[in-house]
Structure formats: structure tokens, C-alpha cells
Design a protein around this motif. Sequence first.
Motif, PDB file in Angstrom:
ATOM      1  N   SER A 144       0.830  -1.203   0.000  1.00 14.37           N
ATOM      2  CA  SER A 144       0.000   0.000   0.000  1.00 14.37           C
ATOM      3  C   SER A 144       0.865   1.252   0.000  1.00 14.37           C
ATOM      4  CB  SER A 144      -0.914   0.000   1.233  1.00 14.37           C
ATOM      5  OG  SER A 144      -1.696  -1.186   1.272  1.00 14.37           O
ATOM      6  N   PRO A 145       0.336   2.374  -0.470  1.00 14.57           N
ATOM      7  CA  PRO A 145       1.114   3.618  -0.480  1.00 14.57           C
ATOM      8  C   PRO A 145       1.571   4.011   0.924  1.00 14.57           C
ATOM      9  CG  PRO A 145      -0.861   3.844  -1.818  1.00 14.57           C
ATOM     10  CD  PRO A 145      -0.994   2.547  -1.088  1.00 14.57           C
ATOM     11  N   ALA A 146       2.731   4.614   1.004  1.00 14.09           N
ATOM     12  CA  ALA A 146       3.261   5.070   2.288  1.00 14.09           C
ATOM     13  C   ALA A 146       2.559   6.350   2.725  1.00 14.09           C
ATOM     14  CB  ALA A 146       4.762   5.299   2.176  1.00 14.09           C
ATOM     15  N   ALA A 173     -11.711 -15.840  14.625  1.00 17.78           N
ATOM     16  CA  ALA A 173     -11.722 -14.449  14.165  1.00 17.78           C
ATOM     17  C   ALA A 173     -12.269 -14.363  12.740  1.00 17.78           C
ATOM     18  CB  ALA A 173     -10.320 -13.852  14.219  1.00 17.78           C
ATOM     19  N   LEU A 174     -13.098 -13.356  12.510  1.00 12.99           N
ATOM     20  CA  LEU A 174     -13.629 -13.063  11.187  1.00 12.99           C
ATOM     21  C   LEU A 174     -13.142 -11.670  10.802  1.00 12.99           C
ATOM     22  CD1 LEU A 174     -15.474 -13.602   8.740  1.00 12.99           C
ATOM     23  CD2 LEU A 174     -17.391 -12.720  10.098  1.00 12.99           C
ATOM     24  N   ILE A 175     -12.324 -11.597   9.767  1.00 17.20           N
ATOM     25  CA  ILE A 175     -11.722 -10.338   9.326  1.00 17.20           C
ATOM     26  C   ILE A 175     -12.473  -9.860   8.088  1.00 17.20           C
ATOM     27  CG2 ILE A 175      -9.580  -9.186   8.701  1.00 17.20           C
ATOM     28  CD1 ILE A 175      -9.582 -10.578  11.487  1.00 17.20           C
ATOM     29  N   ILE A 176     -13.240  -8.780   8.238  1.00 18.40           N
ATOM     30  CA  ILE A 176     -14.039  -8.229   7.141  1.00 18.40           C
ATOM     31  C   ILE A 176     -13.377  -6.939   6.661  1.00 18.40           C
ATOM     32  CG2 ILE A 176     -16.314  -7.348   6.479  1.00 18.40           C
ATOM     33  CD1 ILE A 176     -17.504  -9.035   8.754  1.00 18.40           C
ATOM     34  N   HIS A 177     -13.284  -6.784   5.356  1.00 13.27           N
ATOM     35  CA  HIS A 177     -12.667  -5.559   4.840  1.00 13.27           C
ATOM     36  C   HIS A 177     -13.283  -5.204   3.492  1.00 13.27           C
ATOM     37  CE1 HIS A 177      -9.058  -3.265   6.301  1.00 13.27           C
ATOM     38  NE2 HIS A 177      -9.375  -2.575   5.218  1.00 13.27           N
ATOM     39  N   GLY A 178     -13.371  -3.912   3.215  1.00 12.47           N
ATOM     40  CA  GLY A 178     -13.835  -3.425   1.925  1.00 12.47           C
ATOM     41  C   GLY A 178     -12.686  -3.365   0.934  1.00 12.47           C
ATOM     42  N   ARG A 179     -12.901  -3.894  -0.244  1.00 17.82           N
ATOM     43  CA  ARG A 179     -11.870  -3.851  -1.290  1.00 17.82           C
ATOM     44  C   ARG A 179     -11.526  -2.420  -1.652  1.00 17.82           C
ATOM     45  NH1 ARG A 179      -8.841  -2.648  -4.461  1.00 17.82           N
ATOM     46  NH2 ARG A 179      -8.046  -3.707  -6.340  1.00 17.82           N
ATOM     47  N   ASP A 180     -12.457  -1.494  -1.483  1.00 18.26           N
ATOM     48  CA  ASP A 180     -12.273  -0.107  -1.893  1.00 18.26           C
ATOM     49  C   ASP A 180     -12.106   0.836  -0.699  1.00 18.26           C
ATOM     50  OD1 ASP A 180     -12.993  -0.585  -4.888  1.00 18.26           O
ATOM     51  OD2 ASP A 180     -14.641  -1.479  -3.768  1.00 18.26           O
ATOM     52  N   ASP A 181     -11.600   0.301   0.413  1.00 22.18           N
ATOM     53  CA  ASP A 181     -11.394   1.094   1.632  1.00 22.18           C
ATOM     54  C   ASP A 181     -10.304   2.138   1.381  1.00 22.18           C
ATOM     55  OD1 ASP A 181     -10.811   2.057   4.202  1.00 22.18           O
ATOM     56  OD2 ASP A 181     -11.253   0.117   5.128  1.00 22.18           O
ATOM     57  N   ARG A 182     -10.668   3.414   1.493  1.00 23.99           N
ATOM     58  CA  ARG A 182      -9.715   4.512   1.283  1.00 23.99           C
ATOM     59  C   ARG A 182      -9.154   5.055   2.586  1.00 23.99           C
ATOM     60  NH1 ARG A 182     -12.969   8.748  -1.981  1.00 23.99           N
ATOM     61  NH2 ARG A 182     -14.791   7.664  -1.135  1.00 23.99           N
ATOM     62  N   VAL A 183      -9.512   4.411   3.700  1.00 21.46           N
ATOM     63  CA  VAL A 183      -9.012   4.829   5.011  1.00 21.46           C
ATOM     64  C   VAL A 183      -7.929   3.862   5.474  1.00 21.46           C
ATOM     65  CG1 VAL A 183      -9.636   5.379   7.387  1.00 21.46           C
ATOM     66  CG2 VAL A 183     -11.285   5.765   5.550  1.00 21.46           C
ATOM     67  N   VAL A 184      -8.251   2.584   5.521  1.00 17.32           N
ATOM     68  CA  VAL A 184      -7.320   1.526   5.926  1.00 17.32           C
ATOM     69  C   VAL A 184      -7.248   0.526   4.767  1.00 17.32           C
ATOM     70  CG1 VAL A 184      -6.857  -0.309   7.596  1.00 17.32           C
ATOM     71  CG2 VAL A 184      -7.900   1.843   8.360  1.00 17.32           C
ATOM     72  N   PRO A 185      -6.155   0.478   4.014  1.00 16.17           N
ATOM     73  CA  PRO A 185      -6.083  -0.414   2.847  1.00 16.17           C
ATOM     74  C   PRO A 185      -6.321  -1.875   3.229  1.00 16.17           C
ATOM     75  CG  PRO A 185      -4.240   1.136   2.856  1.00 16.17           C
ATOM     76  CD  PRO A 185      -4.932   1.287   4.181  1.00 16.17           C
ATOM     77  N   TYR A 186      -6.895  -2.628   2.287  1.00 15.30           N
ATOM     78  CA  TYR A 186      -7.260  -4.006   2.611  1.00 15.30           C
ATOM     79  C   TYR A 186      -6.054  -4.919   2.793  1.00 15.30           C
ATOM     80  CZ  TYR A 186      -6.607  -5.805  -2.189  1.00 15.30           C
ATOM     81  OH  TYR A 186      -6.092  -6.199  -3.411  1.00 15.30           O
ATOM     82  N   GLU A 187      -4.858  -4.425   2.483  1.00 14.63           N
ATOM     83  CA  GLU A 187      -3.652  -5.196   2.811  1.00 14.63           C
ATOM     84  C   GLU A 187      -3.597  -5.520   4.301  1.00 14.63           C
ATOM     85  OE1 GLU A 187       1.226  -4.846   2.849  1.00 14.63           O
ATOM     86  OE2 GLU A 187       0.073  -3.313   1.786  1.00 14.63           O
ATOM     87  N   ASN A 188      -4.157  -4.637   5.121  1.00 17.05           N
ATOM     88  CA  ASN A 188      -4.196  -4.888   6.566  1.00 17.05           C
ATOM     89  C   ASN A 188      -4.926  -6.188   6.885  1.00 17.05           C
ATOM     90  OD1 ASN A 188      -3.226  -2.288   8.246  1.00 17.05           O
ATOM     91  ND2 ASN A 188      -4.149  -1.609   6.320  1.00 17.05           N
ATOM     92  N   ALA A 189      -6.030  -6.442   6.185  1.00 17.38           N
ATOM     93  CA  ALA A 189      -6.791  -7.668   6.413  1.00 17.38           C
ATOM     94  C   ALA A 189      -5.975  -8.900   6.051  1.00 17.38           C
ATOM     95  CB  ALA A 189      -8.094  -7.638   5.617  1.00 17.38           C
ATOM     96  N   LEU A 190      -5.162  -8.796   4.992  1.00 15.77           N
ATOM     97  CA  LEU A 190      -4.314  -9.916   4.600  1.00 15.77           C
ATOM     98  C   LEU A 190      -3.317 -10.254   5.700  1.00 15.77           C
ATOM     99  CD1 LEU A 190      -3.591  -8.909   0.880  1.00 15.77           C
ATOM    100  CD2 LEU A 190      -5.291 -10.543   1.723  1.00 15.77           C
ATOM    101  N   HIS A 191      -2.749  -9.225   6.335  1.00 13.00           N
ATOM    102  CA  HIS A 191      -1.821  -9.464   7.441  1.00 13.00           C
ATOM    103  C   HIS A 191      -2.537 -10.104   8.627  1.00 13.00           C
ATOM    104  CE1 HIS A 191       1.845  -7.646   5.913  1.00 13.00           C
ATOM    105  NE2 HIS A 191       1.138  -6.602   5.474  1.00 13.00           N
ATOM    106  N   LEU A 192      -3.726  -9.623   8.935  1.00 11.51           N
ATOM    107  CA  LEU A 192      -4.457 -10.162  10.085  1.00 11.51           C
ATOM    108  C   LEU A 192      -4.815 -11.627   9.872  1.00 11.51           C
ATOM    109  CD1 LEU A 192      -6.800  -7.146  10.931  1.00 11.51           C
ATOM    110  CD2 LEU A 192      -4.853  -7.951  12.284  1.00 11.51           C
ATOM    111  N   VAL A 193      -5.366 -11.947   8.704  1.00  9.48           N
ATOM    112  CA  VAL A 193      -5.796 -13.326   8.467  1.00  9.48           C
ATOM    113  C   VAL A 193      -4.595 -14.254   8.322  1.00  9.48           C
ATOM    114  CG1 VAL A 193      -5.938 -13.360   5.931  1.00  9.48           C
ATOM    115  CG2 VAL A 193      -7.612 -14.638   7.292  1.00  9.48           C
ATOM    116  N   SER A 194      -3.442 -13.712   7.963  1.00  7.12           N
ATOM    117  CA  SER A 194      -2.235 -14.531   7.836  1.00  7.12           C
ATOM    118  C   SER A 194      -1.594 -14.822   9.189  1.00  7.12           C
ATOM    119  CB  SER A 194      -1.211 -13.828   6.929  1.00  7.12           C
ATOM    120  OG  SER A 194      -1.715 -13.669   5.622  1.00  7.12           O
TER     121      SER A 194
END
Length: 288
Positions: free
Chosen positions: A142-144, A230-251
Motif C-alpha cells: 500500500s502507499p506510504a 476471528a472473522l476479518i471483514i474488509h472493503g476492497r475499496d477502503d480509502r481509510v485503511v487499505p485491505y492489505e491490513n486484512a491480509l496481514h491479520l488473516v495470515s
Amino acid sequence: MKETLIDAPVERFVQLNKYRVHYWEGGAGHPVILLHGGGPGATGMTNYSPNIEPLARHFRVFALDMPGWGDSDTLEEEADHPGRQLADVMVQFLDALGIDKAAFVGNSLGGLTSITTATLYPDRVSHLITMGAPAPFPLTLSPAGPSEGIKVLAAAQRDPSPANMKRLVQAMVYDSSHATDELAEARSRASLDKPEHLARWNEPRSTKNLGSPLPYWALGPQIRDIAVPALIIHGRDDRVVPYENALHLVSNIPDSRMLLLNRCGHWAQIEHAEEFNLAVTAFLTERC
């Protein structure tokens, strides 16, 4: 999934160690705590208005105004990130209501608080559900720097005018039909009615913490010890917290699964309320 008829949610207050906390309660059964995000004007009811009653047909639901928001007391300044302080508040809330453990459902900062609670107080959390929550790991895809949504949120925090709140709610969703003038005006009024909340977050130290909650990032290795489902729900078009965060959580959370919603921003529970309610109900019912 059997539904029960319920009365309308009841508005209540409870006095904890430091804070008087406002919340809505409805339903019966397994306790479910709904925690809102950190934007100005946020409350338990506004962040979960399409979810409280549907979930209360199956569970005992609590939608809190966390300290620093809504009709709860203003959050005090402390050395640690507010996520740790709010996790302590969550334990006090459970103790005050005589609840051994509960399912925690958190959006954004509420998700951060839920993750912190599950990490530091694992015996008090039965299930973990997050929507648009940041992960305590460095992002690589995700962008810095601060996201578009965080920049808009910070501007609304400094000046919660209806115009700034309109920009805020637009940044929170994919479908602009959810970003109504009524919602923007309601959040503006809620912020202006509680200037002490705004003053707390507009202090230089607090503004720094809001944009870069470093103590939470130190929890990274510990979340691998979260044992609850745990159930990690994320919007593909989230402009506040990129969905890469969900990938880290579920991993990193062992017993976890991810629901990634296309055409969805930061407020999955609002933009896709029906699917959210069904997913949460099924998850909690199957794992209780």
C-alpha cells in the motif's frame, strides 16, 4: 438461524473506574460488543444503526460510545496509545455488567481496540470480528504515509463543519448514496456538542498518536497467540485503511478467515448491512 422477537434497544449508562460510558443494549443470549470507529462524531448507534436490531434477534448486543465519543466521558491523555486504554475500559465494562466473556465486533479504531483486548485479555474475548481494522504490521503493498481517508478525518477533527463532515462520510464509503447530508450534519452536531472530545483529540500529542499509533504496532508478534475464532471483514475499496491490513491479520491470527467485499469502503457494516448481519450471525452461531 432462529430469530426471536425483541423490544427496541434500550439506552443506558454505566460508571466505570474513570469514565461514565453510554451504550445501547438489546436482545438476549451470547454477549456481543459493538465498537465504533475513531472519526469525529462517531457513536455506537450511528456506526451500527442497521445492525443492532438484526443482531439482537440472536444475541445480547451492546453498542457503546467509547470514552472520547458520543455521550460518554472524554478520554484522558495517557502515555500509551488509546487502544490500550480502551481495552482496559472494555474489561471494566464487562466486569460492571457481570459478563465473563463476549464477542467483540470492531470497526477501524474499534477493531484495533478489539484486537488489543483479545491480545492482552484473551480470557475475556470469545470471538473477534473486525471491519476495516489496521494490522500491527508494516505494509508493503500500500502507499506510504497517511491514507486519503485519514487526511480527510484529520481535517474534520480540526473543523467538524457539515462541509468537512460531508467529505469525511464520502471518504468512508464506496457508494456515495450512503454519504447523506443528514448523516454529515448529524456527525457535525455530535462533534460540536462535545467540544471537550474535540479538544482532547486536537492536542498535538494526541494528533500524532491518531495518525501513527506506534505502541499498537508492537503487538504484532503477540496477535499470533490469539486463540479465539476471528472473522476479518474488509472493503476492497477502503480509502481509510487499505485491505492489505486484512491480509496481514488473516495470515497471522491462527483461527481466522477473511471476508473481502468488492464495491465496499471503510463501513462494511453500513454499505453491506444485510450481508454483514448474516455473516456475523452465522459466524457467531456456528462457533458458540
